[in-house]
Design an enzyme around this catalytic site. Structure first.
Site, PDB file in Angstrom:
ATOM      1  N   ASP A 208     -14.588  34.729  22.508  1.00 21.90           N
ATOM      2  CA  ASP A 208     -15.132  35.720  21.469  1.00 21.90           C
ATOM      3  C   ASP A 208     -14.992  34.679  20.168  1.00 21.90           C
ATOM      4  O   ASP A 208     -14.396  33.476  20.255  1.00 21.90           O
ATOM      5  CB  ASP A 208     -14.202  36.875  21.405  1.00 21.90           C
ATOM      6  CG  ASP A 208     -14.432  37.682  20.207  1.00 21.90           C
ATOM      7  OD1 ASP A 208     -15.512  38.007  19.924  1.00 21.90           O
ATOM      8  OD2 ASP A 208     -13.465  37.892  19.206  1.00 21.90           O
ATOM      9  N   SER A 209     -15.256  35.098  19.119  1.00 22.30           N
ATOM     10  CA  SER A 209     -15.138  34.288  17.881  1.00 22.30           C
ATOM     11  C   SER A 209     -13.646  34.217  17.458  1.00 22.30           C
ATOM     12  O   SER A 209     -13.303  33.671  16.395  1.00 22.30           O
ATOM     13  CB  SER A 209     -16.010  35.129  16.758  1.00 22.30           C
ATOM     14  OG  SER A 209     -15.786  36.401  16.667  1.00 22.30           O
TER      15      SER A 209
ATOM     16  N   GLY B 154     -20.003  37.207  12.642  1.00 20.59           N
ATOM     17  CA  GLY B 154     -20.838  38.246  12.009  1.00 20.59           C
ATOM     18  C   GLY B 154     -21.765  37.929  10.866  1.00 20.59           C
ATOM     19  O   GLY B 154     -22.666  38.541  10.698  1.00 20.59           O
TER      20      GLY B 154
ATOM     21  N   GLU C 204      -7.998  43.658  11.680  1.00 25.34           N
ATOM     22  CA  GLU C 204      -7.163  42.595  11.617  1.00 25.34           C
ATOM     23  C   GLU C 204      -5.881  42.551  10.836  1.00 25.34           C
ATOM     24  O   GLU C 204      -4.702  41.883  11.177  1.00 25.34           O
ATOM     25  CB  GLU C 204      -7.945  41.275  11.499  1.00 25.34           C
ATOM     26  CG  GLU C 204      -8.905  40.804  12.628  1.00 25.34           C
ATOM     27  CD  GLU C 204      -9.584  39.188  12.739  1.00 25.34           C
ATOM     28  OE1 GLU C 204      -8.913  38.736  11.835  1.00 25.34           O
ATOM     29  OE2 GLU C 204     -10.251  39.269  13.672  1.00 25.34           O
TER      30      GLU C 204
ATOM     31  N   HIS D  91     -13.887  44.646  17.632  1.00 26.56           N
ATOM     32  CA  HIS D  91     -13.051  45.152  17.001  1.00 26.56           C
ATOM     33  C   HIS D  91     -12.899  46.712  16.987  1.00 26.56           C
ATOM     34  O   HIS D  91     -12.162  47.239  16.725  1.00 26.56           O
ATOM     35  CB  HIS D  91     -12.682  44.668  15.532  1.00 26.56           C
ATOM     36  CG  HIS D  91     -12.602  43.243  15.480  1.00 26.56           C
ATOM     37  ND1 HIS D  91     -13.192  42.241  15.846  1.00 26.56           N
ATOM     38  CD2 HIS D  91     -11.478  42.627  14.765  1.00 26.56           C
ATOM     39  CE1 HIS D  91     -12.751  41.243  15.712  1.00 26.56           C
ATOM     40  NE2 HIS D  91     -11.584  41.383  14.832  1.00 26.56           N
TER      41      HIS D  91
ATOM     42  N   CYS E 231     -18.972  46.097  18.257  1.00 28.94           N
ATOM     43  CA  CYS E 231     -18.389  44.949  17.778  1.00 28.94           C
ATOM     44  C   CYS E 231     -17.120  45.019  18.392  1.00 28.94           C
ATOM     45  O   CYS E 231     -16.460  46.124  18.580  1.00 28.94           O
ATOM     46  CB  CYS E 231     -18.176  45.112  16.270  1.00 28.94           C
ATOM     47  SG  CYS E 231     -16.924  43.704  15.583  1.00 28.94           S
TER      48      CYS E 231
ATOM     49  N   CYS F  27     -18.035  38.638  22.508  1.00 33.28           N
ATOM     50  CA  CYS F  27     -18.432  38.885  21.430  1.00 33.28           C
ATOM     51  C   CYS F  27     -19.831  39.276  20.994  1.00 33.28           C
ATOM     52  O   CYS F  27     -20.608  38.819  21.885  1.00 33.28           O
ATOM     53  CB  CYS F  27     -18.340  37.340  20.637  1.00 33.28           C
ATOM     54  SG  CYS F  27     -18.673  37.482  18.908  1.00 33.28           S
ATOM     55  N   ASN F  28     -19.859  40.556  20.405  1.00 38.01           N
ATOM     56  CA  ASN F  28     -21.220  41.434  20.292  1.00 38.01           C
ATOM     57  C   ASN F  28     -22.058  40.180  19.452  1.00 38.01           C
ATOM     58  O   ASN F  28     -23.132  39.996  19.863  1.00 38.01           O
ATOM     59  CB  ASN F  28     -21.270  42.450  19.617  1.00 38.01           C
ATOM     60  CG  ASN F  28     -20.668  43.607  20.521  1.00 38.01           C
ATOM     61  OD1 ASN F  28     -21.498  44.514  20.952  1.00 38.01           O
ATOM     62  ND2 ASN F  28     -19.422  43.693  20.431  1.00 38.01           N
ATOM     63  N   THR F  29     -21.697  39.499  18.539  1.00 38.98           N
ATOM     64  CA  THR F  29     -22.656  38.580  17.828  1.00 38.98           C
ATOM     65  C   THR F  29     -23.135  37.558  18.739  1.00 38.98           C
ATOM     66  O   THR F  29     -24.276  37.246  18.427  1.00 38.98           O
ATOM     67  CB  THR F  29     -21.935  38.169  16.550  1.00 38.98           C
ATOM     68  OG1 THR F  29     -21.368  39.225  15.785  1.00 38.98           O
ATOM     69  CG2 THR F  29     -22.717  37.545  15.543  1.00 38.98           C
TER      70      THR F  29
HETATM   71  N1  DGL Z   1     -16.666  39.472  17.620  1.00 44.12           N
HETATM   72  C1  DGL Z   1     -17.365  39.723  16.683  1.00 44.12           C
HETATM   73  C2  DGL Z   1     -18.284  40.845  17.167  1.00 44.12           C
HETATM   74  O1  DGL Z   1     -18.124  41.461  17.979  1.00 44.12           O
HETATM   75  C3  DGL Z   1     -16.701  40.319  15.371  1.00 44.12           C
HETATM   76  C4  DGL Z   1     -15.996  39.418  14.497  1.00 44.12           C
HETATM   77  C5  DGL Z   1     -17.001  38.292  14.048  1.00 44.12           C
HETATM   78  O2  DGL Z   1     -17.683  38.705  13.029  1.00 44.12           O
HETATM   79  O3  DGL Z   1     -16.845  37.226  14.276  1.00 44.12           O
HETATM   80  O4  DGL Z   1     -19.339  40.841  16.861  1.00 44.12           O
END
Ligand code: DGL
Length: 284
Positions: A23-24, A56, A165, A199, A197, A86-88
């Site tokens: 993930d990011s 993101g 966060e 989070h 996302c 990570c969704n992005t």
């Molecule tokens: N992990 C990112 C997502 O699921 C969210 C945090 C980011 O912007 O990196 O899109």
């Protein structure tokens, strides 16, 4: 190399090998938590790109380059499969990653889209996510591939990531911001909302309270762990026994300093994470 030739030449991954998850940053731990719950015998190598988060608000090119570096890093552990938590990264990099990999790989977007299509009754689905994920229209694409008659309404919610966060999971500030973001989705009369996302599952109760009982919240982290289990079974890769004691079952790597990550990780995972190792990911 031609696809069939590549398939024939590849060595099959080992069932006992770990799963690579990335993930990011910290958000992908919501996916790790689900994997730990649903397939508890697996070993996990997690990488969180804490030095380069957020993804993101970055471009497809940058997120793809970062994701490819991380996959190269994870493959040094001979992982048997990769989970793009990570969704992005799933929105921007999945196709590029799938093209040059010879082990199973799964992102969070398709499982989330599939679950939403099954859940909706009135054919109106909302998606909340980062600006990048919403801009990519990836959820719209996958949902409409499954059912063209469904309408999808996307809403970028960039303030949710910093609020989560900061630990403000149940806080009047998060309530207020969520109301502002979600009002238009309530007005449009969606009956299903994808938490697109990493989070957002952590503020699920706030989101549920605002959307009301009539709206089903879809958590792609949960759906991904479920589909991961099926994928491992299909490939004969599901571990049947827990790993031996002391076998470093869960390992965490990040690209920046560890203290905040470890603190956050322990607030969402019950495993008791003692440390995370810092890696120079630009070297991969
Ligand atoms: N992990 C990112 C997502 O699921 C969210 C945090 C980011 O912007 O990196 O899109």
């Amino acid at each position: 190399m031609a696809e069939t030739e590549r398939r024939q030449n590849r060595t099959l991954p080992d069932r006992d090998a770990p799963i690579g998850v990335f993930d990011s940053g910290v958000g992908g731990l919501t996916v790790v938590r689900e994997i730990m719950r649903q397939i508890p015998n697996e070993k996990i190598i997690y990488f969180g790109d804490t030095a380069r988060v957020p993804y993101g608000n970055k471009s497809r090119k940058t997120v793809t380059r970062f994701s490819q570096q991380i996959v190269r890093f994870l493959r040094t552990f001979q992982v048997k499969t990769i989970v793009v938590a990570c969704n992005t990264a799933s929105a921007y990099a999945m196709e590029a990653l799938e093209q040059d990999i010879d082990i199973p790989i799964i992102g969070v977007v398709k499982p989330g889209a599939r679950a939403a299509v099954s859940a909706t009754g009135n054919g109106r689905i909302g998606v909340i996510a980062t600006e990048a994920t919403i801009g990519s229209q990836i959820y719209t694409k996958y949902i409409q591939e499954l059912n063209q008659n469904i309408s999808i309404y996307g809403k970028a919610c960039p303030l949710f990531v910093p609020l989560v966060e900061e630990g403000l999971w149940e806080d009047p500030v998060t309530d207020e911001i969520a109301r502002r973001y979600l009002t238009e989705l309530i007005d449009i009369d969606i009956d299903t909302l994808i938490l697109g996302c990493t989070h957002y599952p952590l503020i699920r109760s706030t989101l549920g309270k605002i959307m009301g009982e009539r709206v089903t919240l879809v958590n792609p982290a949960y759906e991904t762990a479920r589909e991961l289990r099926e994928l491992l079974i299909r490939h004969g890769l599901l571990r049947e026994e827990p790993p031996a004691l002391g076998s470093n079952r869960y390992q965490f790597y990040i690209s920046d300093k560890a203290d905040k990550f470890v603190h956050f990780a322990n607030s969402i995972i019950k495993y008791g994470i003692l440390s995370a190792k810092t890696v120079n990911i630009e070297a991969y």
